[in-house]
Design a protein around this motif. Structure first.
Motif, PDB file in Angstrom:
ATOM      1  N   ASP A 245      -4.069  -2.124   5.854  1.00 13.79           N
ATOM      2  CA  ASP A 245      -4.025  -3.564   6.621  1.00 13.79           C
ATOM      3  C   ASP A 245      -2.795  -3.408   7.575  1.00 13.79           C
ATOM      4  O   ASP A 245      -1.872  -3.080   7.115  1.00 13.79           O
ATOM      5  CB  ASP A 245      -4.012  -4.552   5.609  1.00 13.79           C
ATOM      6  N   ILE A 246      -2.983  -3.929   8.682  1.00 10.56           N
ATOM      7  CA  ILE A 246      -1.919  -4.156   9.612  1.00 10.56           C
ATOM      8  C   ILE A 246      -1.899  -5.641  10.359  1.00 10.56           C
ATOM      9  O   ILE A 246      -2.955  -6.436  10.332  1.00 10.56           O
ATOM     10  CB  ILE A 246      -2.319  -3.189  10.889  1.00 10.56           C
ATOM     11  N   PHE A 247      -0.802  -6.337  10.236  1.00  9.63           N
ATOM     12  CA  PHE A 247      -0.439  -7.368  11.009  1.00  9.63           C
ATOM     13  C   PHE A 247       0.278  -6.937  12.043  1.00  9.63           C
ATOM     14  O   PHE A 247       1.363  -6.307  12.276  1.00  9.63           O
ATOM     15  CB  PHE A 247       0.216  -8.347   9.926  1.00  9.63           C
ATOM     16  N   LEU A 248       0.055  -7.607  13.427  1.00  8.79           N
ATOM     17  CA  LEU A 248       0.654  -7.439  14.758  1.00  8.79           C
ATOM     18  C   LEU A 248       1.104  -8.870  15.043  1.00  8.79           C
ATOM     19  O   LEU A 248       0.125  -9.570  15.380  1.00  8.79           O
ATOM     20  CB  LEU A 248      -0.211  -6.975  15.929  1.00  8.79           C
TER      21      LEU A 248
ATOM     22  N   ARG B 179      -0.538  -9.936   3.995  1.00 12.85           N
ATOM     23  CA  ARG B 179      -0.275 -11.159   3.906  1.00 12.85           C
ATOM     24  C   ARG B 179       0.951 -11.603   3.127  1.00 12.85           C
ATOM     25  O   ARG B 179       1.816 -12.604   3.901  1.00 12.85           O
ATOM     26  CB  ARG B 179      -1.629 -12.246   3.416  1.00 12.85           C
ATOM     27  N   PHE B 180       1.031 -11.276   1.929  1.00 16.64           N
ATOM     28  CA  PHE B 180       2.411 -11.358   1.213  1.00 16.64           C
ATOM     29  C   PHE B 180       3.657 -11.182   2.055  1.00 16.64           C
ATOM     30  O   PHE B 180       4.604 -12.209   2.255  1.00 16.64           O
ATOM     31  CB  PHE B 180       2.538 -10.898  -0.233  1.00 16.64           C
ATOM     32  N   LEU B 181       3.704 -10.112   2.649  1.00 18.53           N
ATOM     33  CA  LEU B 181       4.862  -9.615   3.397  1.00 18.53           C
ATOM     34  C   LEU B 181       5.012 -10.478   4.719  1.00 18.53           C
ATOM     35  O   LEU B 181       6.121 -11.029   4.716  1.00 18.53           O
ATOM     36  CB  LEU B 181       4.854  -8.247   3.760  1.00 18.53           C
ATOM     37  N   VAL B 182       4.139 -10.808   5.397  1.00 17.13           N
ATOM     38  CA  VAL B 182       4.168 -11.522   6.593  1.00 17.13           C
ATOM     39  C   VAL B 182       4.640 -12.951   6.187  1.00 17.13           C
ATOM     40  O   VAL B 182       5.556 -13.682   6.724  1.00 17.13           O
ATOM     41  CB  VAL B 182       2.672 -11.506   7.311  1.00 17.13           C
ATOM     42  N   GLU B 183       4.157 -13.571   5.206  1.00 18.85           N
ATOM     43  CA  GLU B 183       4.536 -15.024   4.824  1.00 18.85           C
ATOM     44  C   GLU B 183       5.949 -14.997   4.285  1.00 18.85           C
ATOM     45  O   GLU B 183       6.681 -15.953   4.709  1.00 18.85           O
ATOM     46  CB  GLU B 183       3.610 -15.448   3.781  1.00 18.85           C
ATOM     47  N   GLU B 184       6.297 -13.987   3.580  1.00 24.40           N
ATOM     48  CA  GLU B 184       7.834 -13.788   3.069  1.00 24.40           C
ATOM     49  C   GLU B 184       8.765 -13.390   4.292  1.00 24.40           C
ATOM     50  O   GLU B 184       9.823 -14.259   4.241  1.00 24.40           O
ATOM     51  CB  GLU B 184       7.828 -12.689   1.951  1.00 24.40           C
ATOM     52  N   ILE B 185       8.394 -12.729   5.173  1.00 31.92           N
ATOM     53  CA  ILE B 185       9.297 -12.490   6.254  1.00 31.92           C
ATOM     54  C   ILE B 185       9.383 -13.825   7.062  1.00 31.92           C
ATOM     55  O   ILE B 185      10.588 -14.125   7.284  1.00 31.92           O
ATOM     56  CB  ILE B 185       8.581 -11.394   7.156  1.00 31.92           C
TER      57      ILE B 185
ATOM     58  N   CYS C  35       5.973  -8.265  18.541  1.00 34.91           N
ATOM     59  CA  CYS C  35       7.402  -8.395  17.916  1.00 34.91           C
ATOM     60  C   CYS C  35       7.379  -8.098  16.450  1.00 34.91           C
ATOM     61  O   CYS C  35       8.483  -7.940  16.043  1.00 34.91           O
ATOM     62  CB  CYS C  35       7.542  -9.760  18.334  1.00 34.91           C
ATOM     63  N   LEU C  36       6.180  -8.006  15.951  1.00 35.42           N
ATOM     64  CA  LEU C  36       6.302  -7.647  14.462  1.00 35.42           C
ATOM     65  C   LEU C  36       5.202  -6.824  14.186  1.00 35.42           C
ATOM     66  O   LEU C  36       3.758  -7.144  14.338  1.00 35.42           O
ATOM     67  CB  LEU C  36       6.370  -9.199  13.504  1.00 35.42           C
ATOM     68  N   PHE C  37       5.463  -5.942  13.298  1.00 33.56           N
ATOM     69  CA  PHE C  37       4.367  -4.789  13.009  1.00 33.56           C
ATOM     70  C   PHE C  37       4.648  -4.691  11.475  1.00 33.56           C
ATOM     71  O   PHE C  37       5.746  -4.095  10.995  1.00 33.56           O
ATOM     72  CB  PHE C  37       4.732  -3.410  13.564  1.00 33.56           C
ATOM     73  N   VAL C  38       3.505  -5.053  10.629  1.00 30.94           N
ATOM     74  CA  VAL C  38       3.524  -4.906   9.195  1.00 30.94           C
ATOM     75  C   VAL C  38       2.536  -3.933   8.845  1.00 30.94           C
ATOM     76  O   VAL C  38       1.159  -4.275   9.078  1.00 30.94           O
ATOM     77  CB  VAL C  38       3.469  -6.185   8.651  1.00 30.94           C
ATOM     78  N   PHE C  39       2.694  -3.046   8.142  1.00 26.51           N
ATOM     79  CA  PHE C  39       1.350  -1.915   7.858  1.00 26.51           C
ATOM     80  C   PHE C  39       1.710  -1.542   6.394  1.00 26.51           C
ATOM     81  O   PHE C  39       2.509  -1.102   5.751  1.00 26.51           O
ATOM     82  CB  PHE C  39       1.791  -0.771   8.638  1.00 26.51           C
ATOM     83  N   THR C  40       0.647  -1.779   5.687  1.00 24.97           N
ATOM     84  CA  THR C  40       0.344  -1.640   4.132  1.00 24.97           C
ATOM     85  C   THR C  40      -0.784  -0.716   4.011  1.00 24.97           C
ATOM     86  O   THR C  40      -1.594  -0.841   4.837  1.00 24.97           O
ATOM     87  CB  THR C  40       0.089  -2.819   3.403  1.00 24.97           C
ATOM     88  N   SER C  41      -0.566   0.175   3.026  1.00 25.22           N
ATOM     89  CA  SER C  41      -1.546   1.433   2.607  1.00 25.22           C
ATOM     90  C   SER C  41      -1.810   1.549   1.124  1.00 25.22           C
ATOM     91  O   SER C  41      -0.547   1.137   0.378  1.00 25.22           O
ATOM     92  CB  SER C  41      -1.335   2.625   3.037  1.00 25.22           C
TER      93      SER C  41
END
Length: 148
Positions: free
Chosen positions: A38-41, A119-125, A101-107
């Motif tokens: 899953d990727i958040f940009l 989702r957890f990571l983005v909200e915590e960040i 400006c933000l790249f979160v990548f989970t596997s």
């Protein structure tokens, strides 16, 4: 004897390039125990504020404190979710509207875990990492951005 994990470098100067994102994805093709990513940009928006359009955001941080907070969030995610791996990159310095400006990548082995962790990571960040954005307008005036 337990070894303490060293915090990973999260910050990159300027925008996060599409090439960096593509390369990161491509490097995971050899990890055949992964079933989902899953990727958040996060992208800089050209918001209109009081009749002026945001041209970009200049990001700054208390780097050592921010890197430590990123590390704590990473470790919490690894404890909470069954992840195979995770990558987080955040910009420092100027990033133009439309750039990443933000790249979160989970596997992980399964999609739900990768998606929930992302989702957890983005909200915590957004809630806890001391990164500050100065919205820059066409006329070079600015205001400090408030996370929403």
């Amino acid at each position: 004897m337990e070894t303490k994990k060293k915090p990973k470098k999260v910050f990159v100067q300027g925008a996060i390039s599409p090439e960096k994102i593509a390369t990161s994805i491509a490097h995971h093709q050899v990890k055949t125990n992964i079933g989902a990513h899953d990727i958040f940009l996060g992208q800089v928006r050209a918001d209109e504020i009081d009749g002026k359009v945001v041209q970009g955001i200049d990001y700054s941080a208390y780097e050592e404190m921010a890197e430590q907070k990123f590390h704590e969030i990473r470790e919490a995610a690894f404890e909470k979710f069954d992840l195979t791996c995770m990558h987080i990159y955040h910009s420092l310095g100027p990033v133009k509207a439309g750039e990443i400006c933000l790249f979160v990548f989970t596997s992980s082995k399964h999609r739900a875990m990768a998606m929930d962790a992302c989702r957890f990571l983005v909200e915590e960040i957004k809630a806890n990492v001391p990164v500050f954005g100065k919205e820059i307008f066409e006329d070079e005036s600015y205001q400090w951005k408030v996370n929403s």
